[in-house]
Design a protein around this motif. Structure first.
Motif, PDB file in Angstrom:
ATOM      1  N   ARG A  45      -0.633   7.531   1.553  1.00 12.32           N
ATOM      2  CA  ARG A  45       0.762   7.475   1.115  1.00 12.32           C
ATOM      3  C   ARG A  45       1.700   7.608   2.313  1.00 12.32           C
ATOM      4  O   ARG A  45       2.684   6.877   2.446  1.00 12.32           O
ATOM      5  CB  ARG A  45       1.021   8.587   0.090  1.00 12.32           C
ATOM      6  N   LEU A  53       1.640   4.399   4.386  1.00  8.47           N
ATOM      7  CA  LEU A  53       2.364   3.300   3.744  1.00  8.47           C
ATOM      8  C   LEU A  53       3.871   3.538   3.737  1.00  8.47           C
ATOM      9  O   LEU A  53       4.653   2.582   3.730  1.00  8.47           O
ATOM     10  CB  LEU A  53       1.867   3.107   2.306  1.00  8.47           C
ATOM     11  N   ARG A  85       1.330  -2.489   1.122  1.00  8.32           N
ATOM     12  CA  ARG A  85       0.180  -2.015   0.365  1.00  8.32           C
ATOM     13  C   ARG A  85      -0.657  -3.190  -0.137  1.00  8.32           C
ATOM     14  O   ARG A  85      -1.879  -3.168  -0.065  1.00  8.32           O
ATOM     15  CB  ARG A  85       0.634  -1.145  -0.816  1.00  8.32           C
ATOM     16  N   SER A  98      -4.387  -3.903   1.059  1.00  5.04           N
ATOM     17  CA  SER A  98      -5.397  -3.992   0.003  1.00  5.04           C
ATOM     18  C   SER A  98      -6.184  -5.303   0.119  1.00  5.04           C
ATOM     19  O   SER A  98      -7.409  -5.309   0.053  1.00  5.04           O
ATOM     20  CB  SER A  98      -4.703  -3.898  -1.357  1.00  5.04           C
ATOM     21  N   LEU A 147      -7.303   2.090  -2.708  1.00  3.78           N
ATOM     22  CA  LEU A 147      -7.350   1.919  -1.261  1.00  3.78           C
ATOM     23  C   LEU A 147      -8.427   2.807  -0.642  1.00  3.78           C
ATOM     24  O   LEU A 147      -9.084   2.417   0.319  1.00  3.78           O
ATOM     25  CB  LEU A 147      -5.980   2.215  -0.640  1.00  3.78           C
TER      26      LEU A 147
END
Lengths: 176, 176
Positions: free
Chosen positions: A135, A138, A146, A150, B29
Motif C-alpha cells: 500500500r 503504491l 496497481r 499486477s 499482489l
DNA sequence: ATATATATGTCAACATGACTGACATAAATT
DNA sequence: AATTTATGTCAGTCATGTTGACATATATAT
C-alpha cells in the motif's frame, strides 16, 4: 563501517561486464526484484520466528486461509514442493491448532484443509505488514500503477501456470 | 489429475476469511509476487544445477560481476547473510575459477572480488533467461510500464536500504 | 469381485544454505 | 603498544528442500 562504497572503487578501469548498455535496464529490474522480495519477506519472517515457524509455514497457512477446503494435492501444485516437505510443516500447523482437516465429502480419501480461528488470525497477522508495504509503495505512484504492476507480475509467471494462478487469485490480472 | 479445482469446492459456505473486500487487491499482489518470484528464480536454478551450484552462488556471482572490486563486507551487506554462509559459496566460486581475489590497494586487509572470464560468462548465462522473462512481460504492457514497475519495486524496499540500492543499481528508479 | 489407480501419510537418508558462537590472522588505526 | 577492523575458519545446529521406498484407505475400472 558497513557502508557501501564500491562505486568509488572503480579505479581498476575494468568495467567490461558492465558495458552492455542494451540490457542494462533489465538487469536493474532483476536486482530491484531481488531487493524488493528480500525485504518483502523479512516482515513475516520476524513474526513467524516467535511461533517457531518458518517461511514454509507462512505459505501453507496463507493459501489454506485464502482457499478453504484446499486439498493436499492442490497445495503441492501451488507450492511446487514434495509431499514430504509439505508433510512436516503441515503436521506442525495442525498440531499447533492453526489448520484442521476434514475428510472430503465426495472423495473420502481427500483431507480438506481449513484454517482455524487461530490460523486465520495468524494469516492476517502475517499478511498485514506485507499489505502495508504494498500500500505504501503504491501510494507514491499513479492510481493506474496497481493495474500495471499486477499485469507485470502476472506476465512474469510461467505461461503454463498463468491459468491456474488466475483462477487461484480469483481475478484476471491480464484482462481489464 | 493435479488440476486445481478447489474453486468449485466452496460448498462449505464458510468463506469468512475471504470476506474482507477492502484489502483484497493487495492480497492479490502478495500472491502474484510469490508466483512471479517463484518462476523468476526457476530458470537460473536449472542452469546452476549443472554446475553443482545453488541460488546462493547465483547471487554472489551476479553482484560481483556487476560490481567489480566488491569487498566481502559489501557483499555481506547486500545479501544480508553471515560471513560463514557467504564463505562457503564464495570459496567454491573461487576454487571453480569463477571469481578471483585481489588484495586491496589502499587497505591490504580487503579482498577485492572480480569475476573471471568464466565468471562473467556464467553471470551472463544466468541473467539471460531472467532478462528475457522480464522483456516478455514488459512487451505486453505500455512503454511507461517499465518506469512504473521499477518505481514500485524500489518503493517496496526498506526505506533505510533504498539509498544503498539506488547507488548499487546505478540509477535513481524513484526519480525521472 | 478383483485389480488397479489415486490421495495421502510416513520412514530414512541426504543436500543446501541459512544460523550462532568461538577463535585466528593480518593489517590498519589510535 | 593496544585496539579495531576485515577476513577466514572450525564446529554445531536448524529449516527446508530433495529422492526413494513403502503403507493405507478409498475410488475406479475390468
Amino acid at each position: 563501517m558497513t557502508d557501501i562504497n564500491f562505486l568509488n572503487n572503480d579505479d581498476s578501469g575494468d568495467a567490461a561486464s558492465q558495458s552492455d548498455r542494451s540490457g542494462e535496464a533489465l538487469v536493474d529490474l532483476i536486482e530491484l526484484l531481488f531487493f524488493a522480495y528480500r525485504d518483502f519477506t523479512s516482515d513475516p519472517d520476524a513474526i513467524l520466528a516467535k511461533y517457531g515457524f518458518g517461511r514454509a509455514h507462512h505459505r501453507v497457512i496463507h493459501f489454506v486461509d485464502r482457499n478453504p477446503g484446499l486439498t493436499v494435492a492442490d497445495l503441492l501444485d501451488i507450492l511446487k514442493i514434495t509431499k514430504q516437505s509439505l508433510g512436516r510443516v503441515l503436521k506442525q500447523l495442525i498440531e499447533g491448532g492453526f489448520i484442521h482437516q476434514v475428510t472430503g465429502p465426495h472423495d473420502r480419501r481427500q483431507r480438506l484443509l481449513y484454517a482455524t480461528a487461530e490460523g486465520r488470525a495468524l494469516a492476517a497477522r502475517l499478511s498485514e505488514p506485507q499489505s502495508r508495504r504494498i500500500r505504501a509503495a503504491l501510494a507514491r505512484l499513479d492510481p493506474e500503477a496497481r493495474q500495471t504492476v499486477s499485469r507485470f507480475l502476472f506476465a512474469m509467471i510461467d505461461p503454463a501456470e498463468q491459468p491456474k494462478v488466475a483462477r487461484l487469485v480469483g481475478k484476471e490480472p491480464a484482462v481489464e
